[in-house]
Design an enzyme around this catalytic site. Structure first.
Site, mmCIF file in Angstrom:
data_model
loop_
_atom_site.group_PDB
_atom_site.id
_atom_site.type_symbol
_atom_site.label_atom_id
_atom_site.label_comp_id
_atom_site.label_asym_id
_atom_site.label_seq_id
_atom_site.Cartn_x
_atom_site.Cartn_y
_atom_site.Cartn_z
ATOM 1 N N GLU A 114 0.858 -1.188 0.000
ATOM 2 C CA GLU A 114 0.000 0.000 0.000
ATOM 3 C C GLU A 114 0.887 1.228 0.000
ATOM 4 O O GLU A 114 2.064 1.143 0.346
ATOM 5 C CB GLU A 114 -0.845 0.037 1.295
ATOM 6 N N LYS A 116 2.127 4.702 1.663
ATOM 7 C CA LYS A 116 2.202 5.188 3.037
ATOM 8 C C LYS A 116 1.692 6.623 3.050
ATOM 9 O O LYS A 116 2.341 7.532 2.531
ATOM 10 C CB LYS A 116 3.635 5.121 3.548
ATOM 11 N N ASP A 118 0.681 10.199 4.368
ATOM 12 C CA ASP A 118 1.304 11.071 5.352
ATOM 13 C C ASP A 118 0.229 11.858 6.095
ATOM 14 O O ASP A 118 -0.136 12.955 5.712
ATOM 15 C CB ASP A 118 2.271 12.019 4.632
ATOM 16 N N TYR A 224 -6.755 1.185 6.597
ATOM 17 C CA TYR A 224 -5.847 0.167 6.069
ATOM 18 C C TYR A 224 -5.628 -1.006 7.023
ATOM 19 O O TYR A 224 -4.694 -1.777 6.848
ATOM 20 C CB TYR A 224 -4.508 0.776 5.673
ATOM 21 N N LYS A 309 10.714 4.217 2.357
ATOM 22 C CA LYS A 309 10.529 5.664 2.195
ATOM 23 C C LYS A 309 11.208 6.129 0.905
ATOM 24 O O LYS A 309 12.376 5.822 0.676
ATOM 25 C CB LYS A 309 11.183 6.401 3.375
ATOM 26 N N CYS A 403 14.808 48.826 4.557
ATOM 27 C CA CYS A 403 13.691 48.333 3.747
ATOM 28 C C CYS A 403 13.978 48.520 2.257
ATOM 29 O O CYS A 403 14.340 49.623 1.832
ATOM 30 C CB CYS A 403 12.415 49.081 4.132
ATOM 31 N N CYS A 406 11.340 51.368 1.022
ATOM 32 C CA CYS A 406 11.289 52.757 1.483
ATOM 33 C C CYS A 406 12.548 53.184 2.230
ATOM 34 O O CYS A 406 12.633 54.300 2.721
ATOM 35 C CB CYS A 406 10.053 52.971 2.355
ATOM 36 N N CYS A 421 9.696 46.241 8.581
ATOM 37 C CA CYS A 421 9.872 47.645 8.236
ATOM 38 C C CYS A 421 8.867 48.410 9.096
ATOM 39 O O CYS A 421 7.662 48.192 8.979
ATOM 40 C CB CYS A 421 9.596 47.881 6.758
ATOM 41 N N CYS A 427 5.334 53.253 3.813
ATOM 42 C CA CYS A 427 6.063 52.269 2.994
ATOM 43 C C CYS A 427 5.131 51.737 1.898
ATOM 44 O O CYS A 427 4.102 51.124 2.197
ATOM 45 C CB CYS A 427 6.568 51.150 3.890
HETATM 46 S S1 IVH Z 1 -0.035 -0.201 8.724
HETATM 47 C C1 IVH Z 1 1.567 -2.333 12.435
HETATM 48 N N1 IVH Z 1 -0.478 1.021 6.439
HETATM 49 O O1 IVH Z 1 2.547 4.870 9.182
HETATM 50 C C2 IVH Z 1 1.275 -1.661 11.153
HETATM 51 N N2 IVH Z 1 0.377 2.314 8.240
HETATM 52 O O2 IVH Z 1 5.072 4.207 10.711
HETATM 53 C C3 IVH Z 1 0.571 -0.411 11.358
HETATM 54 N N3 IVH Z 1 0.680 4.684 7.724
HETATM 55 O O3 IVH Z 1 1.339 4.613 12.457
HETATM 56 C C4 IVH Z 1 0.422 0.499 10.274
HETATM 57 N N4 IVH Z 1 -0.028 4.593 5.643
HETATM 58 O O4 IVH Z 1 0.076 6.111 10.837
HETATM 59 C C5 IVH Z 1 -0.052 1.154 7.709
HETATM 60 N N5 IVH Z 1 -0.930 1.959 4.366
HETATM 61 C C6 IVH Z 1 -0.512 2.097 5.619
HETATM 62 C C7 IVH Z 1 -0.097 3.335 6.153
HETATM 63 C C8 IVH Z 1 0.348 3.404 7.474
HETATM 64 C C9 IVH Z 1 0.439 5.374 6.603
HETATM 65 C C10 IVH Z 1 1.224 5.284 8.969
HETATM 66 C C11 IVH Z 1 0.492 4.909 10.228
HETATM 67 C C12 IVH Z 1 1.469 4.246 11.118
HETATM 68 C C13 IVH Z 1 2.759 4.735 10.563
HETATM 69 C C14 IVH Z 1 3.811 3.697 10.848
#
Ligand code: IVH
Length: 664
Positions: A114, A116, A118, A224, A309, A403, A406, A421, A427
């Site tokens: 999946e 990740k 943010d 998720y 990452k 500035c 001015c 300023c 100004c």
């Molecule tokens: S699974 C034990 N799936 O990443 C597994 N986490 O660093 C639990 N996160 O606390 C998380 N997308 O807030 C999972 N597709 C995804 C995610 C995800 C973002 C975040 C989540 C978690 C953190 C872990």
């Protein structure tokens, strides 16, 4: 309305609204026009107000918020909310795969990948298919109960169809990129500090005390993880979530081996920027639940999952110059003017250097080659200097002392990183900036006046402050380049019309630091007119909901300036609105009387009529019952309403009859 009947109607409305909501937010389908939806929702809100005991925990009215939490209760998680181990390279990922293979002792296995997201992790608990609790991750063991706030997030279902007594799902609350950008645009216009990134903004929003404010933040949520009985793999869990009505990002993929995982990673490395949510990597999970259990956990992270990452993208380019911008509050922002370079899909020419400290930290020299990076932040930043490309003779950048507009000597207030300023009155960019803010569509909304005309009028010496607008004449305008009879008349009409703009717009338009639209509304709700606001002391100001020390101090500082007080007097004389009439109590003449308003009226809009009833102590309800006092009937009222009122012997009155009630 009788209790039984109300219950039936509440249930009907709840079901219907859930259906429309689901179609709208999950399937992108609009089944009815917005105003019809609003009418149904309003009917439900009214019914719930009349019969508070009948309000359901899964009521769609919770989406609009309204509950105020003084503090969030801390609650224990059923099982810990863990974090994930991070990897940054393919080698690390291959090592993870080796550990998994070894741990599973030769069993075949699959991965489920999946993105990740943010955002902020959240846990949702459902009992008998109704959302009963939402909790933040907190320290992993216990978090904050933010149920009221979570209920305002449209993609979190209040009701699902799993047929399980109990279940828990976990996911990520986020602020969509477009929502974040819009919010920042509004803040920029209000002269408020910008939010750095969508993640922190989502996190801050989830913890706001007033859930109605959270509702305005338009947060979203992807789920998720499912904690419940009845499935053997993560894939099945995800499919269940989808079927039960949860919002699952469709970006997942099952992978048969680590090579397929790597392909998945590569396939999203660029495409992920097109998603509505910020992502910073990929989550790789062993699919089979028995195998997950076999692999187990380390102290903090599962051994059956890991995150990959993406490297935050950066580029190296030449610094052509450092320029300095002067905002309408006088704040100076240094900007790196760069040789254009391609970064994460867009060409970057400029990057903010924030303030003098940042330039010092980077030890920036003229002609340096710098690395620019775009992470979750929208504005790219200069992260470091490529020292290998620096010529020995280059000079360090020294921050300006005066500035750029001015030439007034800059000041730096204690505890603040920015230079200012102090020449507020003379100004040019500050003067023009204040006028641009004043005429903005969220303020006086004079759309026939643009940046260029403001400059021309300023140069002529006719426009130095907002009140000067109301002294402009057609003769003056006709002297300006490009102005003709029609454009001059348009502009004057726009200015004249702005005198009717409500007090909220005027207060926002004054450009008091930290007083954005919402803050202006809150202040006016409490003080109602400018004189009361100007007379308010610190304690009274901070006593108003959502007003903190910083805003209170800024309001006091603004009104203590003689020039500002004089300007307000001039604007008052010009005829601008400095008093609110909204919800003003005019009398108590309709006390204890209930009204239903139906149809179209000549002298009022339906809302105006309702407000007039409320302002005179009456109560507006939406359904006809024996206890109802009056049905105010306009044109085109539905025949069923009339029939019902007649049957229950409710008095049906006209608009004129209503007006004579007020005269009694
Ligand atoms: S699974 C034990 N799936 O990443 C597994 N986490 O660093 C639990 N996160 O606390 C998380 N997308 O807030 C999972 N597709 C995804 C995610 C995800 C973002 C975040 C989540 C978690 C953190 C872990």
């Amino acid at each position: 309305m009788e209790l039984e009947q109300a219950k039936k109607r509440i249930n009907e409305l709840t079901k219907e609204l859930h259906h429309y909501n689901y179609a709208y937010y999950m399937e992108d389908k609009s089944l009815i026009p917005d105003h019809e939806f609003d009418l149904l929702l309003k009917e439900l809100i009214d019914l719930e107000a009349q019969f508070p005991n009948l309000k359901r925990t899964d009521s769609p009215t919770q989406r609009v918020g309204g509950t105020i939490n003084k503090a969030f209760e801390t609650v224990q998680h059923s099982t810990r909310m863990l974090s994930l181990g991070n990897t940054y390279s393919e080698e690390d990922l291959l090592e993870f795969d080796n550990r998994v293979a070894k741990g599973l002792e030769g069993q075949p296995y699959e991965y489920f990948c999946e993105l990740k997201f943010d955002g902020v992790a959240i846990s949702l608990q459902y009992e008998n298919d109704v959302l009963v609790r939402a909790v933040t991750r907190g320290d992993g063991t216990k978090g904050d109960d933010i149920t009221d706030n979570a209920r305002t997030i449209r993609s979190i279902p209040l009701k699902i169809n799993s047929n399980l007594d109990k279940l828990e799902v976990r996911g990520e609350v986020f602020m969509p990129k477009t929502v974040f950008e819009e919010l920042n645009l509004e803040r920029e216009e209000a002269g408020e500090d910008l939010y750095a990134n969508a993640r922190n903004t989502a996190s801050g929003s989830l913890k706001m005390m007033d859930s109605a404010q959270v509702a305005k933040r338009k947060l979203d949520c992807y789920l998720y993880m499912l904690l419940a009985e009845g499935h053997d793999s993560h894939e099945e869990a995800i499919h269940n979530l989808e079927q039960w009505g949860f919002n699952v990002s469709p970006t997942y993929q099952k992978c048969g081996n680590i090579q397929e995982v790597l392909d998945y990673i590569h396939s999203w490395s660029e495409k992920r920027h097109e998603l509505p949510v910020e992502t910073d990597g990929i989550v790789i999970k062993v699919n089979n639940l028995d195998q997950q259990e076999l692999l187990g956990f380390t102290a903090k992270t599962p051994k059956w999952a890991i995150s990959y990452k993406y490297k935050s993208e950066n580029a190296c380019t030449k610094l052509n110059a450092v320029t300095y911008q002067v905002g309408r509050t006088g704040a100076i922002t240094p900007v790196a003017e760069l040789e254009p370079v391609l970064l994460a899909g867009t060409t970057v020419k400029r990057a903010s250097l924030h303030n003098a400290n940042e330039i010092e930290r980077l030890d920036l020299h003229e002609g340096d080659f710098v690395f620019v990076e775009k992470g979750g932040e929208i504005i790219p930043k200069v992260t470091s200097v490529d020292l290998s490309q620096r010529s020995g003779k280059s000079k360090a950048i020294t921050y300006i002392t005066h500035c750029p507009a001015c030439n007034t000597e800059l000041v730096r207030k204690e505890g603040e990183a920015s230079h200012y300023c102090p020449n507020t009155e003379a100004c040019p960019p500050q003067i023009k900036g204040r006028i641009e803010h004043f005429i903005h569509r969220n303020a006086m909304n004079i759309d026939s006046l643009g940046e260029r005309t403001i400059s021309l009028l300023y140069e002529k010496g006719w426009l130095n402050k907002p009140s000067d607008l109301y002294k402009l004449t057609k003769e003056q305008l006709l002297e300006l380049e490009g102005f003709k009879e029609l454009s001059a008349t348009n502009l004057l009409t726009g200015i004249e019309r702005s005198k009717q703009a409500p007090f909220e717009a005027v207060l926002f338009g004054l450009g008091i630091r930290y007083v954005g639209k919402t803050v202006a509304e809150k202040l006016i709700e409490h003080f109602r007119n400018i004189d009361a606001l100007m007379a308010a002391g610190f304690d009274e100001l901070v006593g108003v909901q959502e007003i903190g020390d910083r805003i209170a101090e800024s309001v006091i500082a603004y009104f203590s300036e003689q020039t500002n007080r004089e300007e307000i007097e001039r604007l008052k004389s010009a005829g601008l609105q400095f008093v609110t009439t909204a919800n003003e109590k005019q009398s108590n003449i309709l006390a204890d009387k209930t009204f239903v308003v139906s149809g179209v009226f000549t002298n009022y809009s339906r809302d105006e009529l309702k407000n007039t009833i409320k302002a005179n102590g009456g109560k507006v309800v939406s359904s006809i019952s024996k206890k109802l006092d009056y049905l105010i009937a306009g044109d085109k009222m539905g025949p069923s309403k009339k029939e019902k009122a007649e049957k229950l012997e409710v008095r049906i009155i006209s608009e004129e009859d209503f007006e004579s009630l007020l005269l009694k």
